[in-house]
Design a protein around this motif. Sequence first.
Motif, PDB file in Angstrom:
ATOM      1  N   THR A   1       1.125   2.711 -10.972  1.00 50.19           N
ATOM      2  CA  THR A   1       0.674   2.988  -9.605  1.00 50.19           C
ATOM      3  C   THR A   1       1.842   3.250  -8.662  1.00 50.19           C
ATOM      4  OG1 THR A   1       0.777   0.719  -8.721  1.00 50.19           O
ATOM      5  CG2 THR A   1      -1.197   1.315  -9.996  1.00 50.19           C
ATOM      6  N   VAL A   2       3.065   3.023  -9.127  1.00 52.86           N
ATOM      7  CA  VAL A   2       4.213   3.072  -8.202  1.00 52.86           C
ATOM      8  C   VAL A   2       4.557   4.513  -7.818  1.00 52.86           C
ATOM      9  CG1 VAL A   2       6.690   2.592  -7.969  1.00 52.86           C
ATOM     10  CG2 VAL A   2       5.174   0.890  -9.008  1.00 52.86           C
TER      11      VAL A   2
ATOM     12  N   LEU B   1      16.469   1.245 -16.124  1.00 49.39           N
ATOM     13  CA  LEU B   1      15.043   1.180 -15.764  1.00 49.39           C
ATOM     14  C   LEU B   1      14.239   0.261 -16.685  1.00 49.39           C
ATOM     15  CD1 LEU B   1      12.806   2.228 -13.886  1.00 49.39           C
ATOM     16  CD2 LEU B   1      12.458   4.107 -15.516  1.00 49.39           C
ATOM     17  N   GLU B   2      14.458   0.367 -17.976  1.00 47.80           N
ATOM     18  CA  GLU B   2      13.642  -0.416 -18.911  1.00 47.80           C
ATOM     19  C   GLU B   2      13.906  -1.916 -18.750  1.00 47.80           C
ATOM     20  OE1 GLU B   2      13.953   0.862 -22.961  1.00 47.80           O
ATOM     21  OE2 GLU B   2      12.592  -0.709 -23.682  1.00 47.80           O
TER      22      GLU B   2
ATOM     23  N   TRP C   1       0.851  -1.212   0.000  1.00 50.34           N
ATOM     24  CA  TRP C   1       0.000   0.000   0.000  1.00 50.34           C
ATOM     25  C   TRP C   1       0.875   1.247   0.000  1.00 50.34           C
ATOM     26  CZ3 TRP C   1      -3.478  -2.985  -1.371  1.00 50.34           C
ATOM     27  CH2 TRP C   1      -3.958  -4.052  -0.619  1.00 50.34           C
ATOM     28  N   GLU C   2       1.997   1.156   0.704  1.00 53.47           N
ATOM     29  CA  GLU C   2       2.863   2.326   0.867  1.00 53.47           C
ATOM     30  C   GLU C   2       3.523   2.748  -0.444  1.00 53.47           C
ATOM     31  OE1 GLU C   2       5.764   2.062   4.142  1.00 53.47           O
ATOM     32  OE2 GLU C   2       7.214   2.981   2.785  1.00 53.47           O
ATOM     33  N   ILE C   3       3.912   1.773  -1.261  1.00 47.89           N
ATOM     34  CA  ILE C   3       4.692   2.131  -2.463  1.00 47.89           C
ATOM     35  C   ILE C   3       3.816   2.422  -3.671  1.00 47.89           C
ATOM     36  CG2 ILE C   3       6.744   0.864  -1.719  1.00 47.89           C
ATOM     37  CD1 ILE C   3       5.904  -1.224  -3.987  1.00 47.89           C
ATOM     38  N   MET C   4       2.488   2.393  -3.477  1.00 51.33           N
ATOM     39  CA  MET C   4       1.588   2.770  -4.568  1.00 51.33           C
ATOM     40  C   MET C   4       0.889   4.077  -4.180  1.00 51.33           C
ATOM     41  SD  MET C   4      -0.088  -0.855  -5.796  1.00 51.33           S
ATOM     42  CE  MET C   4      -1.034  -1.150  -4.293  1.00 51.33           C
ATOM     43  N   GLY C   5       0.265   4.700  -5.182  1.00 53.16           N
ATOM     44  CA  GLY C   5      -0.496   5.898  -4.878  1.00 53.16           C
ATOM     45  C   GLY C   5      -1.005   6.547  -6.147  1.00 53.16           C
ATOM     46  N   PRO C   6      -1.940   7.510  -5.965  1.00 52.52           N
ATOM     47  CA  PRO C   6      -2.448   8.240  -7.133  1.00 52.52           C
ATOM     48  C   PRO C   6      -1.334   9.057  -7.774  1.00 52.52           C
ATOM     49  CG  PRO C   6      -3.215   9.239  -5.074  1.00 52.52           C
ATOM     50  CD  PRO C   6      -2.523   7.960  -4.703  1.00 52.52           C
ATOM     51  N   GLY C   7      -1.406   9.222  -9.072  1.00 51.10           N
ATOM     52  CA  GLY C   7      -0.361   9.971  -9.761  1.00 51.10           C
ATOM     53  C   GLY C   7       0.960   9.242  -9.807  1.00 51.10           C
ATOM     54  N   GLY C   8       0.892   7.920  -9.702  1.00 53.27           N
ATOM     55  CA  GLY C   8       2.126   7.127  -9.694  1.00 53.27           C
ATOM     56  C   GLY C   8       2.704   6.970 -11.088  1.00 53.27           C
ATOM     57  N   GLY C   9       3.759   6.183 -11.131  1.00 54.15           N
ATOM     58  CA  GLY C   9       4.407   5.917 -12.407  1.00 54.15           C
ATOM     59  C   GLY C   9       5.559   6.864 -12.647  1.00 54.15           C
ATOM     60  N   GLY C  10       5.919   7.010 -13.897  1.00 50.36           N
ATOM     61  CA  GLY C  10       7.088   7.834 -14.212  1.00 50.36           C
ATOM     62  C   GLY C  10       8.377   7.099 -13.901  1.00 50.36           C
TER      63      GLY C  10
END
Length: 210
Positions: free
Chosen positions: A190-191, A113-114, A87-96
Amino acid sequence: AGPFTLPPLTYPFNALEPHIDARTMEIHHDRHHQAFITNLNNLAKTNPQLGTAQITDVLGNINALNDDIKFAVRNNLGGHAHHTMFWEIMGPGGGGKPQGDLLAAIDKDLGGLEKFQNDFNAAGGRQFGSGWVFVTVAKDGKLAIETRPNQDNPIMDGKRALMGNDVWEHAYYLNYQNRRADYLKAWWNTVNWNKVAERYAAARTGTLGV
Ligand code: MN
């Protein structure tokens, strides 16, 4: 009641849509994670030391437990630790993309990263049955992609879970059915990389909780 409590989500159930649907989040958090908490509070009635010990100490010394509770603690305390992290490592506006020291470590240890994201998805796809795919941090700070079955925690092998994705079917089946690969791919949106970076800094100073 008991020493274990369900950590509240810090964002609404629908905050991760369309990547993870609200119903999946609600069931996953309020029922699956809650079941670990309920089971742990029941275990703590006859084993009160469970409620006061550090989670990482208990899981890191799992073989020190009596056989009558070892299996239940491994699964339920592992499950509690993993989902708290999840739950902690996800959130709204995640990604990038991650930045700074974390990105440098990903470049150095995981081939950029890829490649890292592709390898992580492949490892999660290969995990047979229930389990997790993690990025672990070894004692020397090196990152690695590793899977574990069920709720086994990398700390049982002396490593820490920096981040991880849940590949139990309950994590994705309502929306993705058998398409685990699609879930693994979408999950990156989500990350919350800032949280992962905080965990990386904590892991390197030995202050990472669960
Ligand atoms: Mn789960």
